[in-house]
Scaffold this active site. Structure first.
Site: not given
Ligand code: GLU
Length: 491
Positions: A259-263
């Site tokens: 997910s864009k939250r983490k990567n």
């Protein structure tokens, strides 16, 4: 039923939905489809699944084409290259889906549903309250022809639903997992055609895979739960189903779905941040295994051509492969170092200091400097991967750290959802500032500090446009991450 896929010439596809930036997951699945086709003298098809008009982003399709070409995955048939099974854009095929939905109505495997959104919502709420899985209660499933005619005479709109058998189960073979069985009590009467005449993913996907003569559906494992519906649809049409291969989902380091939250998940980010297609392809090729462990002396390094030659699909491991940026960076570094000095220079000259980029930055600087040597003073942030503003720089005088970071988080969410133009960004940021009682000055100063690392810069929004959405958002996310880590460290 005999499976015609066993003997037919291999045809595979990727079917991305143009809903935003091209996703690394699309490149990963694209890579596997590409390799599968090339290994077997087959065809690799690109189909655009753009029937969900609520999530449609007009610029997304071209970005998908560009990003896939950038990583080197050329397709044999697709919206922009044509082919014998077109059109390859689902929004241009709505007549085909309507016709096919009618075929199912005629043979009794689907039915018209006149329930309104409110009625369905009320049922769903009751079911959730009773801790039951949300299911269509079958209200319209057994309407008589007279009842149907009466509703239509009233001009009531309807959807078309799949009549899933009320008993028994559906089993299909997944080429990596073996047989998978779903009890029909767990399969909902799926809407196939919406009341606006657009198909749902399920109908369009199955009809197209059949008409485009797809032999192997190679996609992410999140689609496994949709597959029984697809298999039932193939049966309802009297068609042979393709082979199914569900690939393990890419995961963040904490094993959650990527997910864009983490990567960073946008391929545009990787292109603009100086990753090399060879490194990205190599990295994606390592996900889930498939290459012999001792290949190239166990270095884990291989090219796309080598993957085509040596990759073994049945060796793919199902445990979720971790999308580990540290590893990707390491690989990228290896490829950079392996270049000749001249090739490396060319990369720097075109990808760090490309003409278009420098031209756009020059336009922002011409009125702001007195000697050319000052060019770098205000523009260094355009060429850095990381800027780390100190608290003295980013923290407004009258604000506490905590509320400032909360506001930066809001700025990130606002910009994520925002078109990347001066007008849209300005309006959205000002609206946010008003809602949260942050002055325009505080608002823009904070953002300027995060993006440029300084309180002085060329015009901020114009700079962000030149720097690009993907990298700007990444800078905000990294800033927030770094602050979180620093706060954790202080405890
Ligand atoms: N449109 C789907 C997606 O966005 C396609 C899934 C499939 O390959 O069936 O991934």
């Amino acid at each position: 039923m005999t499976n015609s896929a066993e003997t037919a010439p291999i045809r595979v596809r990727i079917a991305p939905s143009p809903t935003g930036d091209p996703h690394v997951g699309t490149a990963y699945i694209g890579l596997l489809n590409y390799v599968y086709a090339r290994q077997r003298g087959g065809k690799f098809i690109l189909r655009i699944e753009d029937t969900d008009r609520t999530r449609f982003v007009a610029s997304s399709e071209q970005m998908i084409f560009d990003a896939l070409r950038w990583v080197g995955l050329a397709w044999d048939e697709g919206p922009d290259v044509g082919g014998p099974h077109g059109p390859y854009r689902q929004s241009e095929r709505t007549e085909i889906y309507r016709r096919h939905a009618d075929m199912l109505l005629a043979n009794g495997t689907a039915y018209r549903c006149f329930c309104t959104a409110e009625e369905l919502d009320a049922v769903r709420k009751q079911q959730l309250a009773a801790k039951l899985p949300p299911r269509y209660p079958g209200t319209c499933r057994y309407l008589t022809p007279e009842q149907i005619a009466a509703r239509q005479a009233e001009g009531r709109v309807f959807t078309i639903r799949l009549a899933v058998p009320t008993e028994g189960s559906t089993t299909f073979r997944d080429e990596l997992r073996g047989n998978i069985t779903f009890d029909h009590s767990n399969v909902d009467d799926q809407v196939l055609l919406k009341s606006d005449g657009f198909p749902t993913y399920h109908l369009a996907n199955v009809v197209d895979d059949h008409l485009m003569e797809i032999t192997d559906v190679i996609r992410a494992e999140e689609w496994i739960s949709s597959t029984p519906k697809h298999v039932l649809l193939y049966k309802a049409f009297g068609w042979a189903a393709p082979r199914f291969w569900h690939m393990p989902l890419l995961r963040n380091i904490d094993k959650s779905k990527i997910s864009k939250r983490k990567n960073p998940v946008s391929l545009i980010y990787y292109r603009e941040s100086g990753y090399l297609p060879v490194a990205l392809i190599n990295f994606l090729g390592l996900m889930g295994g498939g290459m012999p462990a001792d290949f190239n002396g166990g270095t884990e390094k291989f090219t796309l051509a080598e993957m085509v030659e040596h990759f073994v699909f049945t060796n793919i491991r199902l445990g979720g492969p971790v999308f580990d940026l540290t590893k990707l960076k390491w690989l990228n570094g290896e490829y950079l170092r392996a270049m000749t000095a001249e090739d490396f220079f060319t990369q720097v000259r075109t990808r760090v200091f490309g003409d278009d980029y420098i031209r756009a930055i020059s336009a922002l600087m011409q009125t702001r400097i007195e000697t050319l040597a000052q060019f770098g003073d205000l523009t260094s942030f355009f060429f850095q991967d990381d800027v780390v503003p100190m608290q003295e720089v980013f923290l407004p005088k009258k604000r506490a750290l905590e509320e400032t970071l909360a506001f930066a988080q809001d700025q990130l969410a606002t910009l994520e959802a925002c078109g990347w133009t001066n007008e849209e960004m300005e309006a959205a940021l000002k609206k946010l500032g008003e809602e949260k009682s942050w002055s325009v000055k505080e608002n823009f100063m904070l953002l300027r500090a995060i993006v440029t690392g300084s309180t002085m810069s060329p015009p901020l929004l114009e700079s962000m446009i030149v720097f690009g959405k993907a990298r700007t958002l990444d800078r905000l996310r990294r800033f927030l991450d770094a602050q979180k880590k620093a706060a954790g460290g202080q405890k």
